[in-house]
Every structure is written in structure tokens, then in C-alpha cells.
Design an enzyme around this catalytic site. Structure first.
Site, PDB file in Angstrom:
ATOM      1  N   SER A 144       0.866  -1.168   0.000  1.00  0.00           N
ATOM      2  CA  SER A 144       0.000   0.000   0.000  1.00  0.00           C
ATOM      3  C   SER A 144       0.907   1.223   0.000  1.00  0.00           C
ATOM      4  O   SER A 144       2.105   1.109   0.338  1.00  0.00           O
ATOM      5  CB  SER A 144      -0.843  -0.016   1.282  1.00  0.00           C
ATOM      6  N   TYR A 157      -2.065  -1.567  10.378  1.00  0.00           N
ATOM      7  CA  TYR A 157      -2.016  -1.666   8.918  1.00  0.00           C
ATOM      8  C   TYR A 157      -0.698  -1.117   8.378  1.00  0.00           C
ATOM      9  O   TYR A 157      -0.034  -1.739   7.542  1.00  0.00           O
ATOM     10  CB  TYR A 157      -3.201  -0.898   8.341  1.00  0.00           C
TER      11      TYR A 157
HETATM   12  P1  NAD Z   1     -11.697  -6.404  -0.124  1.00  0.00           P
HETATM   13  O1  NAD Z   1     -12.265  -6.303   1.243  1.00  0.00           O
HETATM   14  O2  NAD Z   1     -12.514  -6.008  -1.296  1.00  0.00           O
HETATM   15  O3  NAD Z   1     -11.166  -7.888  -0.386  1.00  0.00           O
HETATM   16  C1  NAD Z   1     -10.383  -8.583   0.559  1.00  0.00           C
HETATM   17  C2  NAD Z   1     -10.556 -10.076   0.343  1.00  0.00           C
HETATM   18  O4  NAD Z   1      -9.680 -10.737   1.272  1.00  0.00           O
HETATM   19  C3  NAD Z   1     -11.980 -10.588   0.622  1.00  0.00           C
HETATM   20  O5  NAD Z   1     -12.400 -11.431  -0.444  1.00  0.00           O
HETATM   21  C4  NAD Z   1     -11.842 -11.369   1.925  1.00  0.00           C
HETATM   22  O6  NAD Z   1     -12.734 -12.482   2.026  1.00  0.00           O
HETATM   23  C5  NAD Z   1     -10.388 -11.844   1.824  1.00  0.00           C
HETATM   24  N1  NAD Z   1      -9.833 -12.198   3.128  1.00  0.00           N
HETATM   25  C6  NAD Z   1      -9.893 -11.497   4.289  1.00  0.00           C
HETATM   26  N2  NAD Z   1      -9.293 -12.181   5.273  1.00  0.00           N
HETATM   27  C7  NAD Z   1      -8.808 -13.326   4.726  1.00  0.00           C
HETATM   28  C8  NAD Z   1      -8.078 -14.436   5.232  1.00  0.00           C
HETATM   29  N3  NAD Z   1      -7.745 -14.523   6.525  1.00  0.00           N
HETATM   30  N4  NAD Z   1      -7.735 -15.414   4.369  1.00  0.00           N
HETATM   31  C9  NAD Z   1      -8.104 -15.357   3.069  1.00  0.00           C
HETATM   32  N5  NAD Z   1      -8.801 -14.350   2.540  1.00  0.00           N
HETATM   33  C10 NAD Z   1      -9.147 -13.336   3.363  1.00  0.00           C
HETATM   34  O7  NAD Z   1     -10.334  -5.549  -0.053  1.00  0.00           O
HETATM   35  P2  NAD Z   1      -9.404  -4.886  -1.188  1.00  0.00           P
HETATM   36  O8  NAD Z   1      -9.562  -3.430  -1.084  1.00  0.00           O
HETATM   37  O9  NAD Z   1      -9.582  -5.561  -2.495  1.00  0.00           O
HETATM   38  O10 NAD Z   1      -7.963  -5.228  -0.568  1.00  0.00           O
HETATM   39  C11 NAD Z   1      -7.113  -6.218  -1.099  1.00  0.00           C
HETATM   40  C12 NAD Z   1      -5.689  -5.901  -0.675  1.00  0.00           C
HETATM   41  O11 NAD Z   1      -5.302  -4.631  -1.209  1.00  0.00           O
HETATM   42  C13 NAD Z   1      -5.486  -5.807   0.839  1.00  0.00           C
HETATM   43  O12 NAD Z   1      -4.246  -6.386   1.187  1.00  0.00           O
HETATM   44  C14 NAD Z   1      -5.442  -4.307   1.080  1.00  0.00           C
HETATM   45  O13 NAD Z   1      -4.717  -3.981   2.234  1.00  0.00           O
HETATM   46  C15 NAD Z   1      -4.744  -3.846  -0.174  1.00  0.00           C
HETATM   47  N6  NAD Z   1      -4.949  -2.438  -0.490  1.00  0.00           N
HETATM   48  C16 NAD Z   1      -6.195  -1.942  -0.695  1.00  0.00           C
HETATM   49  C17 NAD Z   1      -6.338  -0.595  -0.994  1.00  0.00           C
HETATM   50  C18 NAD Z   1      -7.673   0.010  -1.232  1.00  0.00           C
HETATM   51  O14 NAD Z   1      -7.750   1.254  -1.263  1.00  0.00           O
HETATM   52  N7  NAD Z   1      -8.736  -0.751  -1.432  1.00  0.00           N
HETATM   53  C19 NAD Z   1      -5.208   0.231  -1.082  1.00  0.00           C
HETATM   54  C20 NAD Z   1      -3.950  -0.318  -0.865  1.00  0.00           C
HETATM   55  C21 NAD Z   1      -3.832  -1.659  -0.576  1.00  0.00           C
END
Ligand code: NAD
Length: 262
Positions: A144, A157
Site C-alpha cells: 500500500s 495496517y
Molecule cells: P476487499 O475487502 O474487497 O477484499 C479482501 C478479500 O480478502 C476478501 O475477499 C476477503 O474475504 C479476503 N480475506 C480477508 N481475510 C482473509 C483471510 N484470513 N484469508 C483469506 N482471505 C481473506 O479488499 P481490497 O480493497 O480488495 O484489498 C485487497 C488488498 O489490497 C489488501 O491487502 C489491502 O490492504 C490492499 N490495499 C487496498 C487498498 C484500497 O484502497 N482498497 C489500497 C492499498 C492496498
């Protein structure tokens, strides 16, 4: 450089939703055999079905990335079905916001376990397969902007996302002799369920409107006030998965509308 995955076996954790789901779609369109590994098996199965209905190759695997045995069994299931693992995208993640002084140890451990234990366990099992076959591969971590920058209310985080840099750099060094590359994608804010949940939570914690959370907190330091999209992140994930040499390893790449410039 080829931008196709040509039958490469790609495990994407957390691929039932958001960024991971879009990466799975782009990988399947690029010819990868895609594994939707997620805590939520019903949603993972639905994504795998969408991909196979569209002519791609995909399977769903139930995997809590914090559970050592589930990761071992899940990767073994993939190897039994597809013969190998070529690409890992360690993407599963959650967000918990709170002030340091209000953060519970339970919440801290939960978040750190998903981001760091999960990244370690999936890396170990996938690298074991790659090294056994003396085969090259790509390991991609979903970091991130918070891998390089801090924000209020996000201690666990920010600590976890910084930690991924250390893991990726170590994997890059240990994996080099096999051609195993490790890199970190560092997105800015992307509108997914993870972010949609945070907007009202941050508004409450900071005592400002939801609109101000978006404009004055989330997108304040971008060059153009725009969200990064799941397509942006998935295209970078494809580039890193398809890149074929150790020239690009141990790196962290920010994709954030200029929020972070390194
Ligand atoms: P999201 O909530 O849409 O999806 C997350 C997925 O992870 C879900 O399908 C959930 O079921 C799964 N999950 C959660 N805990 C789990 C576990 N213990 N084992 C297996 N699966 C698990 O979130 P997103 O925004 O798509 O985030 C995905 C990644 O991107 C994360 O690592 C997040 O930190 C990172 N990220 C997101 C953003 C953002 O702005 N959305 C920015 C930077 C980084």
C-alpha cells in the site's frame, strides 16, 4: 516482453472481492490458470465460475491465510490439480482503524496475522514448490502507499504494510538463484468494500463529513484528486507476473495518482 501468462498457475489470495478479484480476471484473460484462494469459499467459487464461463481456467480454494494447515493443504490442492505454482499474489487483507491508545491487542494480532502471517505462509508453500522444481516464479505482495507512509488511526495496517517490504526483499535475495522474483505493489486508495467501510468509520473518528474523508483525507495528496482503480492495480500485477528476469525484483511500486513519489 510478453504480457501473457501462457498457462502459468497463479494463486491470488483474497480474490473473491475487490482488487484480488480484478487481478484474477485479468490473469485469466491473459491465459493464466487462476486459483481464487479466499476465506469466503462461496464467493471464491462464484468468481471461479465467472472466469470459466468466460472461457478461462480457474479453480476456487478455501483458504484462511492465517491458518498454516489450510495454506499447506490449499497449495497442495493446486499442485495436485494444475501440477505447479508459478505466480503468487499475496493480496488478502483487512483494515481496522483506531487510535494507538484505543487499539486492542486482539485487533492488532488479527490484522498482523492476515497481512504478515498470511504473506509468509503462502510464500513459503509456493516457494517450496518452485524450488523443488528449480523453476522460476513471481511473488507479488499487495502492499500500500502505507508501505512507505503513515496515516493516523492505522498503526497495525501501516506496520504490516511496511513489514511486507522486508519480506519481499528477503525473498528476492533467497529466490534469485531459482529466478523467483518478489515485488510489492503499493496502491493508493481504491474503491473496494475495504475502503467503502472505512469512509463512515473515519468520518466518525475524525468528526468530519464522509465527503471530506474522501477529499481531504484519502485523496488530498494525489496529483489530481482521483482514486486508483482495480484495473490500474491489476494491470501492474500482470506486468510483474509476466516479467521474466531478476532485473525487476525486491522493488515496491507505488500506484497512487502521485500520492507517493519515490
Ligand atoms: P476487499 O475487502 O474487497 O477484499 C479482501 C478479500 O480478502 C476478501 O475477499 C476477503 O474475504 C479476503 N480475506 C480477508 N481475510 C482473509 C483471510 N484470513 N484469508 C483469506 N482471505 C481473506 O479488499 P481490497 O480493497 O480488495 O484489498 C485487497 C488488498 O489490497 C489488501 O491487502 C489491502 O490492504 C490492499 N490495499 C487496498 C487498498 C484500497 O484502497 N482498497 C489500497 C492499498 C492496498
Amino acid at each position: 516482453m510478453k504480457s501473457t501468462l501462457d498457462g502459468k498457475v497463479c494463486i491470488v489470495t483474497g480474490a473473491a472481492s475487490g482488487i484480488g478479484k480484478r487481478i484474477a480476471e485479468v490473469y485469466a484473460q491473459a491465459g493464466g490458470k487462476v486459483v481464487i484462494a479466499d476465506l469466503n469459499l462461496d464467493a471464491a467459487t462464484a468468481v471461479a465460475k465467472e472466469l470459466t464461463d468466460a472461457g478461462g481456467q480457474a479453480m476456487a480454494v478455501a483458504m484462511d491465510v492465517t491458518d498454516e494447515q489450510q495454506v499447506i493443504d490449499g497449495v497442495a490442492k493446486v499442485v495436485a490439480q494444475y501440477g505447479q505454482v508459478d505466480v503468487l499474489v499475496s493480496n488478502a487483507g483487512i483494515q481496522i482503524i483506531n487510535k494507538v491508545t484505543d487499539f486492542t491487542l486482539t485487533d492488532w494480532r488479527k490484522l498482523i496475522a492476515i497481512h504478515l502471517d498470511g504473506a509468509f505462509l503462502t510464500t513459503r508453500e509456493c516457494m517450496r514448490d518452485m524450488e523443488k522444481r528449480k523453476a522460476p516464479g513471481a511473488i507479488i505482495y499487495m502492499g500500500s502507499v502505507h508501505s512507505h507512509e503513515a496515516s493516523k488511526l492505522k498503526s497495525a495496517y501501516v506496520a504490516a504494510k511496511h513489514g511486507l517490504l522486508g519480506l519481499a526483499r528477503t525473498v528476492a535475495k533467497e529466490g534469485a538463484e531459482f529466478g523467483i522474483r518478489a515485488n510489492v505493489i503499493c496502491p493508493g486508495f481504491v474503491r473496494t468494500p475495504l475502503v467503502d467501510k472505512q469512509i463512515p468509520e473515519q468520518a466518525k473518528e475524525l468528526g468530519i463529513s464522509e465527503d471530506d474523508v474522501v477529499k481531504k483525507v484519502m485523496l488530498k495528496d494525489t496529483v489530481d484528486g482521483e482514486f486508483t482503480t482495480v484495473d490500474d492495480v491489476a494491470n501492474l500485477a500482470l506486468f510483474l507476473a509476466a516479467f521474466e528476469t531478476n532485473a525487476l525484483t525486491g522493488q515496491s511500486i507505488d500506484i497512487s495518482h502521485g500520492w507517493m513519489m519515490l
